[in-house]
Design a protein around this motif. Structure first.
Motif, short mmCIF file in Angstrom:
data_model
loop_
_atom_site.label_atom_id
_atom_site.label_comp_id
_atom_site.label_asym_id
_atom_site.label_seq_id
_atom_site.Cartn_x
_atom_site.Cartn_y
_atom_site.Cartn_z
N LEU A 61 45.32 46.13 39.40
CA LEU A 61 45.40 45.23 38.24
C LEU A 61 46.70 44.44 38.24
O LEU A 61 46.72 43.23 37.99
CB LEU A 61 45.29 46.02 36.94
N SER A 95 36.95 39.54 35.78
CA SER A 95 36.11 40.44 36.57
C SER A 95 36.10 39.99 38.02
O SER A 95 36.47 38.87 38.34
CB SER A 95 34.68 40.47 36.03
N LEU A 103 33.97 45.04 38.70
CA LEU A 103 35.07 45.51 37.87
C LEU A 103 35.31 44.46 36.79
O LEU A 103 35.55 43.30 37.10
CB LEU A 103 36.34 45.70 38.71
N PHE A 105 37.59 43.53 33.29
CA PHE A 105 38.93 43.85 32.82
C PHE A 105 39.25 43.09 31.54
O PHE A 105 38.88 41.93 31.39
CB PHE A 105 39.93 43.47 33.92
N ILE A 115 39.32 48.84 31.67
CA ILE A 115 38.62 48.50 32.91
C ILE A 115 37.29 49.23 32.91
O ILE A 115 37.24 50.43 32.70
CB ILE A 115 39.43 48.94 34.15
#
Length: 169
Positions: A61, A95, A103, A105, A115
């Protein structure tokens, strides 16, 4: 859109998994990178111990936020690559997908990072992440016995989260 030999992925409706649940796992980090919550729903393969997994996810991240801020074509003040930015500052991502997962976020102004890892054909989850954050505020933040920065152990939150995440299709 096709990347590096991957299969074509179109933004189509999500495909339910065998159990009817598209969610694989979820993380909640505070602004300091401490994992406050980790939940699994459909994760058949475990390759790392939990501490390594959490560090790897937070590092991912951090790197992606830094990269998106540096590559922002609109903002001239990009800062140095790797320098943390305040939540909401600069360009951000929501994402990404691979051939096996997506994923999604969300980062709040207070620095809470949520997440959610799901099936790769799951649609846009920004509203779902906002709803999960509202559950967090209602059941965790407003709980008088919760100490900020400590792991989330609220049964009410866990139950509401499980019910909601299992309903995401």
């Amino acid at each position: 859109m096709q990347f590096f030999g991957g299969s074509e992925i179109s933004p189509s409706p999500p495909v339910p998994t065998a159990s009817g649940n598209n969610a694989h796992m979820m993380y909640v980090f505070n602004r300091n990178g401490i994992c406050l919550l980790y939940k699994e729903w459909n994760r058949p393969l475990h390759t790392l111990n939990p501490q390594q997994d959490h560090k790897l996810m937070f590092g991912l991240l951090f790197s992606l936020k830094s990269l998106t801020a540096k590559m922002d074509p609109v903002n001239a003040d990009k800062g140095n690559l790797g320098v943390p930015q305040l939540p909401g500052q600069g360009c951000s991502f929501h994402s990404f997908r691979t051939n096996t997962y997506k994923l999604s976020f969300m980062e709040t102004p207070s620095g809470i990072k949520i997440i959610l890892v799901t099936h790769p054909k799951t649609g846009d989850l920004r509203e779902s992440l906002k709803y999960i954050y509202s559950l967090y505020v209602e059941y965790v933040v407003k709980n008088p016995i919760y100490s900020p920065g400590s792991p989330i152990k609220s049964e009410l939150f866990n139950t509401a989260l499980d019910q909601y995440v299992r309903s995401i299709s």
